[in-house]
Design a protein around this motif. Sequence first.
Motif, PDB file in Angstrom:
ATOM      1  N   TRP A 138       5.784  84.286 -38.718  1.00 31.24           N
ATOM      2  CA  TRP A 138       6.858  84.675 -37.804  1.00 31.24           C
ATOM      3  C   TRP A 138       6.390  85.422 -37.001  1.00 31.24           C
ATOM      4  CZ3 TRP A 138      11.441  88.260 -39.177  1.00 31.24           C
ATOM      5  CH2 TRP A 138      12.253  88.129 -38.425  1.00 31.24           C
ATOM      6  N   GLY A 139       5.751  86.577 -37.318  1.00 34.00           N
ATOM      7  CA  GLY A 139       4.970  87.722 -36.587  1.00 34.00           C
ATOM      8  C   GLY A 139       4.376  86.947 -35.295  1.00 34.00           C
ATOM      9  N   ASP A 140       3.329  85.986 -35.770  1.00 32.77           N
ATOM     10  CA  ASP A 140       2.219  85.436 -34.963  1.00 32.77           C
ATOM     11  C   ASP A 140       3.382  84.376 -33.970  1.00 32.77           C
ATOM     12  OD1 ASP A 140       0.179  86.217 -36.215  1.00 32.77           O
ATOM     13  OD2 ASP A 140      -0.204  84.532 -37.115  1.00 32.77           O
ATOM     14  N   SER A 141       4.424  84.034 -34.181  1.00 29.68           N
ATOM     15  CA  SER A 141       5.263  83.418 -33.455  1.00 29.68           C
ATOM     16  C   SER A 141       5.929  84.167 -32.340  1.00 29.68           C
ATOM     17  CB  SER A 141       6.473  82.586 -34.234  1.00 29.68           C
ATOM     18  OG  SER A 141       7.400  83.292 -34.351  1.00 29.68           O
ATOM     19  N   PHE A 142       6.056  85.491 -32.697  1.00 32.65           N
ATOM     20  CA  PHE A 142       6.612  86.249 -31.665  1.00 32.65           C
ATOM     21  C   PHE A 142       5.548  86.753 -30.390  1.00 32.65           C
ATOM     22  CE2 PHE A 142       9.968  87.874 -34.937  1.00 32.65           C
ATOM     23  CZ  PHE A 142      10.917  87.724 -34.100  1.00 32.65           C
ATOM     24  N   PHE A 143       4.516  86.795 -31.122  1.00 30.21           N
ATOM     25  CA  PHE A 143       3.362  87.078 -30.141  1.00 30.21           C
ATOM     26  C   PHE A 143       3.026  85.870 -29.316  1.00 30.21           C
ATOM     27  CE2 PHE A 143       2.096  90.759 -32.647  1.00 30.21           C
ATOM     28  CZ  PHE A 143       1.599  91.442 -31.616  1.00 30.21           C
ATOM     29  N   GLN A 144       3.218  84.570 -29.798  1.00 28.82           N
ATOM     30  CA  GLN A 144       3.219  83.434 -28.990  1.00 28.82           C
ATOM     31  C   GLN A 144       4.270  83.123 -27.930  1.00 28.82           C
ATOM     32  OE1 GLN A 144       1.912  79.374 -27.964  1.00 28.82           O
ATOM     33  NE2 GLN A 144       0.854  80.684 -29.417  1.00 28.82           N
ATOM     34  N   ALA A 145       5.425  83.551 -28.456  1.00 23.12           N
ATOM     35  CA  ALA A 145       6.843  83.761 -27.527  1.00 23.12           C
ATOM     36  C   ALA A 145       6.331  85.078 -26.465  1.00 23.12           C
ATOM     37  CB  ALA A 145       8.016  83.713 -28.226  1.00 23.12           C
ATOM     38  N   GLY A 146       6.025  85.914 -26.946  1.00 23.07           N
ATOM     39  CA  GLY A 146       5.640  87.008 -25.903  1.00 23.07           C
ATOM     40  C   GLY A 146       4.625  86.778 -24.838  1.00 23.07           C
ATOM     41  N   PHE A 147       3.667  86.364 -25.130  1.00 14.21           N
ATOM     42  CA  PHE A 147       2.319  85.880 -24.488  1.00 14.21           C
ATOM     43  C   PHE A 147       2.722  84.791 -23.589  1.00 14.21           C
ATOM     44  CE2 PHE A 147      -0.837  87.738 -27.274  1.00 14.21           C
ATOM     45  CZ  PHE A 147      -0.722  88.911 -26.924  1.00 14.21           C
ATOM     46  N   TYR A 148       3.516  83.710 -23.729  1.00 11.12           N
ATOM     47  CA  TYR A 148       3.467  82.360 -23.191  1.00 11.12           C
ATOM     48  C   TYR A 148       4.899  82.000 -22.777  1.00 11.12           C
ATOM     49  CZ  TYR A 148      -1.206  82.365 -24.924  1.00 11.12           C
ATOM     50  OH  TYR A 148      -2.406  82.590 -25.048  1.00 11.12           O
ATOM     51  N   ARG A 149       6.053  82.492 -23.313  1.00  9.31           N
ATOM     52  CA  ARG A 149       7.343  82.038 -23.093  1.00  9.31           C
ATOM     53  C   ARG A 149       8.332  83.106 -22.726  1.00  9.31           C
ATOM     54  NH1 ARG A 149       4.850  78.612 -26.536  1.00  9.31           N
ATOM     55  NH2 ARG A 149       5.816  76.812 -27.236  1.00  9.31           N
ATOM     56  N   SER A 150       7.850  84.289 -22.491  1.00  9.09           N
ATOM     57  CA  SER A 150       8.674  85.278 -21.933  1.00  9.09           C
ATOM     58  C   SER A 150       7.949  86.243 -20.889  1.00  9.09           C
ATOM     59  CB  SER A 150       9.403  86.249 -22.804  1.00  9.09           C
ATOM     60  OG  SER A 150       8.409  86.834 -23.797  1.00  9.09           O
ATOM     61  N   SER A 151       8.808  86.787 -20.125  1.00  5.12           N
ATOM     62  CA  SER A 151       8.326  88.048 -19.391  1.00  5.12           C
ATOM     63  C   SER A 151       9.019  89.219 -19.096  1.00  5.12           C
ATOM     64  CB  SER A 151       8.279  87.406 -17.872  1.00  5.12           C
ATOM     65  OG  SER A 151       9.642  87.014 -17.431  1.00  5.12           O
ATOM     66  N   GLY A 152       8.692  90.190 -18.417  1.00  2.74           N
ATOM     67  CA  GLY A 152       9.334  91.344 -18.425  1.00  2.74           C
ATOM     68  C   GLY A 152       9.929  92.218 -20.062  1.00  2.74           C
ATOM     69  N   PHE A 153      11.039  92.709 -19.808  1.00  2.00           N
ATOM     70  CA  PHE A 153      11.577  93.512 -21.036  1.00  2.00           C
ATOM     71  C   PHE A 153      11.278  92.563 -22.354  1.00  2.00           C
ATOM     72  CE2 PHE A 153      14.745  95.627 -23.662  1.00  2.00           C
ATOM     73  CZ  PHE A 153      14.166  96.792 -24.075  1.00  2.00           C
ATOM     74  N   THR A 154      11.911  91.280 -22.096  1.00  2.22           N
ATOM     75  CA  THR A 154      11.729  90.181 -23.194  1.00  2.22           C
ATOM     76  C   THR A 154      10.402  90.213 -23.686  1.00  2.22           C
ATOM     77  OG1 THR A 154      13.533  89.136 -22.212  1.00  2.22           O
ATOM     78  CG2 THR A 154      12.391  87.780 -24.026  1.00  2.22           C
ATOM     79  N   ARG A 155       9.362  90.134 -22.680  1.00  2.00           N
ATOM     80  CA  ARG A 155       8.092  90.130 -23.555  1.00  2.00           C
ATOM     81  C   ARG A 155       7.774  91.384 -24.195  1.00  2.00           C
ATOM     82  NH1 ARG A 155       3.400  88.767 -19.255  1.00  2.00           N
ATOM     83  NH2 ARG A 155       4.045  86.666 -20.094  1.00  2.00           N
ATOM     84  N   VAL A 156       8.102  92.571 -23.893  1.00  2.00           N
ATOM     85  CA  VAL A 156       7.905  93.761 -24.675  1.00  2.00           C
ATOM     86  C   VAL A 156       8.542  93.775 -25.947  1.00  2.00           C
ATOM     87  CG1 VAL A 156       8.111  96.305 -24.654  1.00  2.00           C
ATOM     88  CG2 VAL A 156       7.397  95.169 -22.505  1.00  2.00           C
ATOM     89  N   LEU A 157       9.761  93.204 -25.954  1.00  2.00           N
ATOM     90  CA  LEU A 157      10.533  93.242 -27.242  1.00  2.00           C
ATOM     91  C   LEU A 157       9.988  92.200 -28.164  1.00  2.00           C
ATOM     92  CD1 LEU A 157      14.148  93.313 -26.199  1.00  2.00           C
ATOM     93  CD2 LEU A 157      13.107  95.129 -27.059  1.00  2.00           C
ATOM     94  N   MET A 158       9.238  90.982 -27.774  1.00  2.00           N
ATOM     95  CA  MET A 158       8.851  89.963 -28.605  1.00  2.00           C
ATOM     96  C   MET A 158       7.417  90.618 -29.223  1.00  2.00           C
ATOM     97  SD  MET A 158      10.309  87.096 -28.700  1.00  2.00           S
ATOM     98  CE  MET A 158      11.744  86.536 -28.168  1.00  2.00           C
TER      99      MET A 158
END
Length: 119
Positions: A27-47
């Motif tokens: 689950w933690g790794d999936s947050f990094f995957q989403a943060g690096f490749y599936r989000s931007s801006g503040f959402t990236r920081v939160l992920m």
Amino acid sequence: MLFLNRLVENPLGALGVLTMAALLEAWGDSFFQAGFYRSSGFTRVLMLLAGTAVLALYGSAVNVPRWDFGKLIGVYVALFFLAAQLLAKIRFGQSPTPPIYVGGALIVTGGLVMAFWKS
């Protein structure tokens, strides 16, 4: 922590804690995957922050059982493989391919041997 220490005195309880740790790591790794490749801006920081927090919980949980380190990590790898496949399907819609099924069967078989072989 006392509850977890009592739980892992039983081998099945230890497997339960390791399963929880595997789910946390995937689950933690999936947050990094989403943060690096599936989000931007503040959402990236939160992920990325969520991934950091969840991976810290994983690191604590995986070390609760007082098994020898080699056995602990060997069994854990099999549980992590299963958790990763489950999260890949749920979070990213990715299904295992035949090589993943075959390799995964070998990983899981090895984990079962390490967990239950009485020497």
